[in-house]
Design an enzyme around this catalytic site. Sequence first.
Site, short mmCIF file in Angstrom:
data_model
loop_
_atom_site.label_atom_id
_atom_site.label_comp_id
_atom_site.label_asym_id
_atom_site.label_seq_id
_atom_site.Cartn_x
_atom_site.Cartn_y
_atom_site.Cartn_z
CG HIS A 1 -0.11 6.89 5.13
ND1 HIS A 1 0.99 7.44 5.74
CD2 HIS A 1 0.16 5.57 4.99
CE1 HIS A 1 1.89 6.49 5.95
NE2 HIS A 1 1.41 5.35 5.51
N GLY B 1 0.84 -1.19 0.00
CA GLY B 1 0.00 0.00 0.00
C GLY B 1 0.87 1.24 0.00
CB CYS C 1 4.56 2.11 7.33
SG CYS C 1 4.23 3.65 6.46
CG LEU C 2 6.47 0.99 1.36
CD1 LEU C 2 5.99 1.34 -0.04
CD2 LEU C 2 7.62 0.00 1.31
CD GLN D 1 3.31 5.84 2.61
OE1 GLN D 1 2.35 5.33 2.07
NE2 GLN D 1 4.23 5.13 3.24
CG HIS E 1 -0.99 1.42 7.07
ND1 HIS E 1 -0.11 1.13 8.08
CD2 HIS E 1 -0.31 2.20 6.19
CE1 HIS E 1 1.06 1.71 7.82
NE2 HIS E 1 0.97 2.36 6.67
CD GLU E 2 -1.50 2.59 2.44
OE1 GLU E 2 -1.08 3.76 2.32
OE2 GLU E 2 -0.75 1.66 2.79
NI NI Z 1 2.23 3.44 5.54
#
Ligand code: NI
Length: 181
Positions: A145, A45, A99-100, A50, A141-142
């Site tokens: 963000h 995701g 998470c990236l 991000q 999660h997304e």
């Molecule tokens: Ni994330």
Amino acid sequence: MKLNIETYGAETLRRNAQPVMEITDEIRALIANMLETMHAAQGIGLAAAQVGRREAVCVIDIPSDMQDPTALLLPEMPLILLNPEIVEASGEQCAKEGCLSFPELYVSVNRAAVVTVSYLDRQGVQRMFRAEGLLARAVQHELDHLHGVLLVDKMTSVQKVAAAAKLRRIKKLGARTFQVA
Ligand code: NI
């Protein structure tokens, strides 16, 4: 085109996303670049914040071997969500999450077990789906963000103490971006 991914400490990760009002070429390019970036980084995701953007856009791609085989009605992947909103949430699940923007950090986080999401697809059509398991987790999660909420905000104080060195190290990346190979 692969984009740089902002890591913990970057201002852009804390902003509220702005709704997409029109599907322009710019939005289409953003979506394509976000998909390419997410796949290159082997994430499931990615949210626009991000990659330093303000639009309420996120992409999710859960490989079929990671999907819950008992889940019903899985939407087609990759999922491209514009202006997504959770309209219903129920139950509870707890599992490790990454998470990236937090390289190499994996922590157990509580999430709703089932969510119903309304969103615009890449054509600007209003749609809705119901998700459970890993997909429900990824969606929550997304969507966090899009509101400037990060994995670290979901951690308990005990988890934060345990991961303090790792968090410091991530932050030292200098609110800088890492380039996806
Ligand atoms: Ni994330």
